[in-house]
Write a protein that holds these residues in place. Structure first.
Motif, PDB file in Angstrom:
ATOM      1  N   GLY A 125       0.792  -1.225   0.000  1.00 44.26           N
ATOM      2  CA  GLY A 125       0.000   0.000   0.000  1.00 44.26           C
ATOM      3  C   GLY A 125       0.817   1.264   0.000  1.00 44.26           C
ATOM      4  N   ALA A 126       2.098   1.188   0.326  1.00 41.85           N
ATOM      5  CA  ALA A 126       2.972   2.366   0.314  1.00 41.85           C
ATOM      6  C   ALA A 126       4.407   1.906   0.449  1.00 41.85           C
ATOM      7  N   ASP A 127       5.338   2.782   0.079  1.00 45.31           N
ATOM      8  CA  ASP A 127       6.749   2.465   0.170  1.00 45.31           C
ATOM      9  C   ASP A 127       7.481   3.653   0.777  1.00 45.31           C
ATOM     10  N   VAL A 128       8.712   3.415   1.188  1.00 46.47           N
ATOM     11  CA  VAL A 128       9.536   4.464   1.791  1.00 46.47           C
ATOM     12  C   VAL A 128       9.550   5.716   0.932  1.00 46.47           C
ATOM     13  N   LEU A 129       9.722   5.541  -0.366  1.00 47.59           N
ATOM     14  CA  LEU A 129       9.908   6.679  -1.266  1.00 47.59           C
ATOM     15  C   LEU A 129       8.631   7.472  -1.505  1.00 47.59           C
ATOM     16  N   ASP A 130       7.488   6.922  -1.111  1.00 44.68           N
ATOM     17  CA  ASP A 130       6.218   7.603  -1.356  1.00 44.68           C
ATOM     18  C   ASP A 130       6.035   8.845  -0.489  1.00 44.68           C
ATOM     19  N   TYR A 131       6.821   8.964   0.568  1.00 45.24           N
ATOM     20  CA  TYR A 131       6.614  10.061   1.519  1.00 45.24           C
ATOM     21  C   TYR A 131       7.724  11.096   1.512  1.00 45.24           C
ATOM     22  N   VAL A 132       8.608  11.042   0.512  1.00 44.64           N
ATOM     23  CA  VAL A 132       9.655  12.054   0.396  1.00 44.64           C
ATOM     24  C   VAL A 132       9.526  12.779  -0.939  1.00 44.64           C
ATOM     25  N   VAL A 133       9.877  14.061  -0.932  1.00 54.20           N
ATOM     26  CA  VAL A 133       9.759  14.870  -2.143  1.00 54.20           C
ATOM     27  C   VAL A 133      10.853  14.488  -3.138  1.00 54.20           C
ATOM     28  N   ASP A 134      12.096  14.403  -2.653  1.00 50.54           N
ATOM     29  CA  ASP A 134      13.231  14.060  -3.508  1.00 50.54           C
ATOM     30  C   ASP A 134      13.664  12.635  -3.203  1.00 50.54           C
ATOM     31  N   ARG A 135      13.290  11.710  -4.070  1.00 51.37           N
ATOM     32  CA  ARG A 135      13.605  10.301  -3.841  1.00 51.37           C
ATOM     33  C   ARG A 135      15.078   9.977  -4.033  1.00 51.37           C
ATOM     34  N   SER A 136      15.795  10.838  -4.720  1.00 51.21           N
ATOM     35  CA  SER A 136      17.181  10.542  -5.064  1.00 51.21           C
ATOM     36  C   SER A 136      18.091  10.502  -3.844  1.00 51.21           C
ATOM     37  N   THR A 180      23.272  15.666   2.625  1.00 47.54           N
ATOM     38  CA  THR A 180      23.845  16.984   2.872  1.00 47.54           C
ATOM     39  C   THR A 180      22.801  18.050   3.173  1.00 47.54           C
ATOM     40  N   GLY A 181      21.521  17.707   3.041  1.00 45.12           N
ATOM     41  CA  GLY A 181      20.471  18.680   3.341  1.00 45.12           C
ATOM     42  C   GLY A 181      20.380  18.953   4.832  1.00 45.12           C
ATOM     43  N   PRO A 182      19.744  20.051   5.221  1.00 45.10           N
ATOM     44  CA  PRO A 182      19.655  20.406   6.640  1.00 45.10           C
ATOM     45  C   PRO A 182      18.785  19.434   7.420  1.00 45.10           C
ATOM     46  N   GLY A 183      19.067  19.316   8.716  1.00 42.40           N
ATOM     47  CA  GLY A 183      18.278  18.432   9.568  1.00 42.40           C
ATOM     48  C   GLY A 183      18.529  16.977   9.226  1.00 42.40           C
ATOM     49  N   LEU A 184      17.452  16.216   9.074  1.00 43.22           N
ATOM     50  CA  LEU A 184      17.578  14.802   8.731  1.00 43.22           C
ATOM     51  C   LEU A 184      17.993  14.581   7.281  1.00 43.22           C
ATOM     52  N   GLY A 185      17.975  15.643   6.484  1.00 39.62           N
ATOM     53  CA  GLY A 185      18.465  15.531   5.112  1.00 39.62           C
ATOM     54  C   GLY A 185      17.424  15.120   4.099  1.00 39.62           C
ATOM     55  N   ILE A 186      16.156  15.050   4.528  1.00 44.37           N
ATOM     56  CA  ILE A 186      15.073  14.709   3.607  1.00 44.37           C
ATOM     57  C   ILE A 186      13.980  15.756   3.716  1.00 44.37           C
ATOM     58  N   GLU A 187      13.179  15.863   2.670  1.00 42.61           N
ATOM     59  CA  GLU A 187      11.984  16.714   2.704  1.00 42.61           C
ATOM     60  C   GLU A 187      10.761  15.807   2.664  1.00 42.61           C
ATOM     61  N   VAL A 188      10.035  15.767   3.765  1.00 43.93           N
ATOM     62  CA  VAL A 188       8.841  14.937   3.844  1.00 43.93           C
ATOM     63  C   VAL A 188       7.733  15.553   3.002  1.00 43.93           C
ATOM     64  N   ASP A 189       7.046  14.717   2.230  1.00 40.55           N
ATOM     65  CA  ASP A 189       5.917  15.167   1.424  1.00 40.55           C
ATOM     66  C   ASP A 189       4.695  15.262   2.339  1.00 40.55           C
ATOM     67  N   GLU A 190       4.475  16.431   2.901  1.00 41.47           N
ATOM     68  CA  GLU A 190       3.424  16.595   3.903  1.00 41.47           C
ATOM     69  C   GLU A 190       2.043  16.333   3.331  1.00 41.47           C
TER      70      GLU A 190
END
Length: 382
Positions: free
Chosen positions: A320-331, A344-354
């Motif tokens: 029903g969902a995967d890890v990559l489904d909830y991040v903006v930049d999957r790369s 290298t991004g700030p904080g945890l380094g990911i952008e959550v797709d709110e």
């Protein structure tokens, strides 16, 4: 003073819980507090902790951790530790975002540029194992982990034991000598079964064998360790430094704290340092979502004794969902060469797709662990 203004939780498929922490200056941090099969219970624990968080200083991560873990007379356990873990991740995410640096910089800076990752494959049928291992190799991975068995008798039959050896042998045949296979006993074995099986697996040179006994039987680990040359790993169901000390003293080679269970970044960083004093490697448990994976990687980039990172991208039970489904930049989680390169991004380094998270929470999951039974009708370890 920057204060915590709002704490929200989201039940998202396949079986995860996310927490969003917003501060008075408009910043948002994310965490992943969950006990698989008890996500709703952890959600309640997060909501109770939030009563004391709103209005507090968002920059006092350590003080907040101390209060959350010790502020009530009854302490510990997977539910509370997981609730604390997710909030702790979110506070570190906020701290990094506020300063414009990744969390590993706040932990002392990176000690490596990339982290080796592995993926789970099946373990029930030799042909299936060979096929799944081949698929993981084609995706670029150089290491896999498989279940040792399904339901296991209290004293295993010859067929049960030989079946494990056969499946591992097939995996090794496909992997060759330059790739690694780890084996997860999942607490399904008694100490006696583990001592019988491990010597037979030694010719296949497993990378490590995980959780040969249940965590409540950790006092039996020394005998298991001494029965084999294979590195023994454990820790996904241990929740603090105090839990890890006896297994380190028993001689395990790899510790596997879970960033979503063992008190978050703050406590896992301390567990890693404790393990280092025993010359033991760190390989965080992470069959979970993107926030837990990002937090694990942040600790890994800053920990000298980090070995390898588990991840669940594309795993079969992410229904029903995967890890990559909830991040903006999957790369950020690309592992085409078997490694994830430094975030290298700030904080945890990911952008959550709110938007995706809020939409998923509209149909909250109710995932539960299966219940297994022996042929006589008695309970069997899953």
């Amino acid at each position: 003073m920057t204060t915590i203004e709002k704490v929200e939780t989201f039940l998202v498929p396949p079986r995860w819980l996310f927490v969003r922490v917003q501060t008075s200056d408009g910043l948002v941090g994310w965490g992943e507090p969950v006990v698989e099969g008890r996500a709703e219970t952890v959600r309640t624990a997060v909501e109770q902790l939030a009563e004391g968080l709103v209005g507090s200083d968002a920059t006092r991560i350590e003080d907040t951790w101390q209060v959350m873990t010790k502020g009530t007379f009854y302490r510990g356990g997977p539910v509370l530790s997981s609730a604390v873990a997710g909030i702790d991740q979110a506070l570190w995410d906020l701290a990094g975002k506020r300063l414009g640096v990744p969390v590993h910089t706040l932990l002392g800076g990176h000690v490596r540029d990339r982290i080796r990752v592995y993926a789970w494959v099946g373990g029930d049928d030799p042909a299936e194992v060979a096929e799944q291992v081949s698929a993981r190799i084609e995706s670029g991975l150089t290491a896999v982990k498989m279940n040792a068995s399904g339901r296991m008798s209290r004293l295993a039959t010859v067929r049960e034991l030989d079946g494990v050896v056969e499946r591992v042998a097939r995996a090794r045949e496909v992997l060759g000598d330059d790739r690694d296979i780890a084996l997860d006993m999942h607490g399904r074995f008694t100490a006696a079964n583990a001592r019988r099986l491990l010597p037979a697996l030694e010719p296949m040179r497993p990378f490590f064998v995980e959780e040969p006994v249940t965590p409540e039987n950790s006092h039996l680990l020394r005998g298991v360790v001494e029965s084999t040359s294979i590195p023994i790993a454990t820790g996904e169901r241990l929740y603090n430094r105090q839990d890890f000390l006896p297994v380190l003293q028993a001689g395990v080679a790899v510790v596997q704290p879970d960033l979503s269970h063992a008190g978050g970044i703050s406590e896992v960083r301390r567990i890693a340092s404790l393990a280092e004093t025993f010359d033991v490697a760190l390989a965080p448990h992470c069959p979970l979502g993107p926030i837990s994976l990002a937090a694990s990687l942040q600790v890994g980039f800053a920990s000298p004794n980090h070995l390898i990172q588990e991840q669940s991208i594309g795993i079969h039970y992410n229904t029903g969902a995967d890890v990559l489904d909830y991040v903006v930049d999957r790369s950020v989680f690309d592992f085409a060469d078997g490694w994830i390169h430094r975030l290298t991004g700030p904080g945890l380094g990911i952008e959550v797709d709110e938007d995706a998270v809020r939409e998923a929470d509209r149909s909250p999951h109710g995932w539960r662990s299966p219940v297994w039974r022996h042929p006589d009708g008695s309970f069997a370890e899953w």
